[in-house]
Design a protein around this motif. Sequence first.
Motif, short mmCIF file in Angstrom:
data_model
loop_
_atom_site.label_atom_id
_atom_site.label_comp_id
_atom_site.label_asym_id
_atom_site.label_seq_id
_atom_site.Cartn_x
_atom_site.Cartn_y
_atom_site.Cartn_z
N ALA A 67 20.29 24.43 11.21
CA ALA A 67 21.59 23.95 11.64
C ALA A 67 22.27 24.72 12.84
N ASN A 68 22.01 24.08 13.92
CA ASN A 68 22.63 24.90 15.08
C ASN A 68 23.94 24.46 15.51
N TRP A 69 24.87 25.24 15.03
CA TRP A 69 26.28 24.93 15.23
C TRP A 69 26.90 25.10 16.54
N LYS A 70 26.04 25.60 17.53
CA LYS A 70 26.52 25.78 19.00
C LYS A 70 27.59 26.37 19.10
N MET A 71 28.71 26.14 19.86
CA MET A 71 29.94 26.86 19.81
C MET A 71 31.07 26.37 18.94
N GLY A 125 15.11 29.87 24.16
CA GLY A 125 14.89 28.92 24.95
C GLY A 125 15.28 27.47 24.84
N HIS A 126 16.61 27.53 23.84
CA HIS A 126 17.16 26.28 23.70
C HIS A 126 17.57 25.61 25.11
N ALA A 127 17.68 24.32 24.96
CA ALA A 127 17.62 23.65 26.22
C ALA A 127 19.07 23.84 26.89
N TYR A 179 10.43 21.11 19.09
CA TYR A 179 10.29 20.39 20.20
C TYR A 179 11.41 19.58 20.23
N GLU A 180 12.18 19.86 21.35
CA GLU A 180 13.54 19.05 21.71
C GLU A 180 13.30 18.28 23.12
N PRO A 181 12.84 17.18 22.88
CA PRO A 181 13.13 16.52 24.37
C PRO A 181 14.31 16.47 24.86
N TRP A 228 16.13 14.85 26.66
CA TRP A 228 16.74 13.45 26.70
C TRP A 228 17.21 12.98 25.60
N ALA A 229 16.93 13.58 24.38
CA ALA A 229 17.35 13.30 23.31
C ALA A 229 18.40 13.92 22.44
N ILE A 230 18.69 15.09 22.94
CA ILE A 230 19.48 16.12 22.51
C ILE A 230 20.95 15.72 22.90
N GLY A 231 21.78 15.47 22.02
CA GLY A 231 23.25 14.90 22.32
C GLY A 231 23.34 13.37 22.35
N SER A 232 22.17 12.72 22.41
CA SER A 232 21.89 11.27 22.73
C SER A 232 22.14 10.53 21.56
N TYR A 291 11.34 19.18 14.77
CA TYR A 291 11.90 18.11 15.86
C TYR A 291 13.30 18.29 15.97
N GLY A 292 13.90 18.29 17.42
CA GLY A 292 15.27 18.36 17.31
C GLY A 292 15.83 17.20 18.45
N GLY A 293 17.10 16.50 18.14
CA GLY A 293 17.39 15.69 19.14
C GLY A 293 17.93 14.32 18.33
N ALA A 294 19.15 14.48 18.12
CA ALA A 294 19.90 13.31 17.72
C ALA A 294 19.35 12.93 16.11
N VAL A 295 18.94 14.09 15.41
CA VAL A 295 18.67 13.74 14.09
C VAL A 295 19.91 13.54 13.17
N ASN A 296 19.56 12.60 12.27
CA ASN A 296 20.88 11.93 11.51
C ASN A 296 20.16 11.40 10.27
N LEU A 333 13.27 19.99 10.82
CA LEU A 333 14.22 19.59 12.01
C LEU A 333 15.29 20.60 12.47
N LEU A 334 15.52 20.20 13.66
CA LEU A 334 16.59 21.08 14.22
C LEU A 334 17.96 20.32 14.61
N VAL A 335 18.77 20.45 13.99
CA VAL A 335 20.04 19.46 13.88
C VAL A 335 21.50 20.06 14.76
N GLY A 336 21.69 19.34 15.48
CA GLY A 336 23.02 19.78 16.19
C GLY A 336 24.18 19.15 15.70
N ARG A 337 24.63 18.03 16.10
CA ARG A 337 25.77 17.49 15.86
C ARG A 337 26.15 17.25 14.23
N ALA A 338 25.05 16.82 13.63
CA ALA A 338 24.92 16.28 12.27
C ALA A 338 25.43 17.72 11.27
C1 PEP Z 1 20.30 20.75 19.63
O1 PEP Z 1 21.41 21.13 19.46
O2 PEP Z 1 19.27 21.05 19.67
C2 PEP Z 1 20.18 19.37 19.21
C3 PEP Z 1 19.23 18.70 18.54
O3 PEP Z 1 21.43 18.49 19.06
P1 PEP Z 1 21.80 17.02 18.43
O4 PEP Z 1 21.19 17.11 17.09
O5 PEP Z 1 23.25 17.05 18.57
O6 PEP Z 1 21.17 16.02 19.34
#
Ligand code: PEP
Length: 253
Positions: free
Chosen positions: A9-13, A96-98, A166-168, A170-174, A209-214, A230-235
Amino acid sequence: MAGKHVIVANWKMHPASLREAKKLFEATRKIADKASRVSVVIAPPALFLTPLSTGYKGKKIAFAAQNAHEGDGGAFTGDIAVAQVEDVKAHYLLVGHAERRAAGETNDDTRKKVASALYYGLTPVLCVGEHVRTQNGEHFGFVRDQLKAGFQSVDPNAVGKVIVAYEPVWAIGSEEAMSPREMHEMAIFIRKTIVELHGAKGHSVKILYGGAVNEQNAAQMLQFGDVAGLLVGRASINPKEFAALVESIQTNS
Ligand code: PEP
């Protein structure tokens, strides 16, 4: 953690205050406690890492730093050291997060950070992924270069201790995640590359895998994407969404 799906769970900022971070942690803890098939790793902002990690006495949740400097101290204003991360009971380090790469982190920086994390007994989560995809498959070369650098200073015996996320980009935050079929293809490529570079231990590297996981795509990705987690940002910062996501994994993967 073997056998369980690793959900980072990547809470970012987020969130804006320690009070809110404690609330979010408490909600996440309850979700994790109920999910026998899932291991949750929380990567909070560095300021909140210590109060959350040192205050937690359970076993279901592990902690990660979102970034750290490879050194053990020094004149690096604004940085935190890998040694300090280890000292506050975090067991993982995102490397090395994007969003770090976009802020200037190089492949060579990731090489040093992966090696330093292993030295201090942390599990590095090396994030790789291309910005765009074209018909000619250039993204494979791009990811290969990232893997080559990230693993370059890893002792052959320690290769299996590195996690690759692996986090393309183009999928992160999309809105849409990559398809499990495409992830499966990429997972084969990632393993093949590590085995080519470092030998058979590469087979045991866990891939996330990471990128728009929900909640709609998480279980399918775990079933068909050839990934260990999975690596999960927003969710991950919305307890309702995160609960639904974990529940979908618990029942469908
Ligand atoms: C991320 O922070 O690496 C990420 C995958 O974000 P999100 O799930 O919001 O696309």
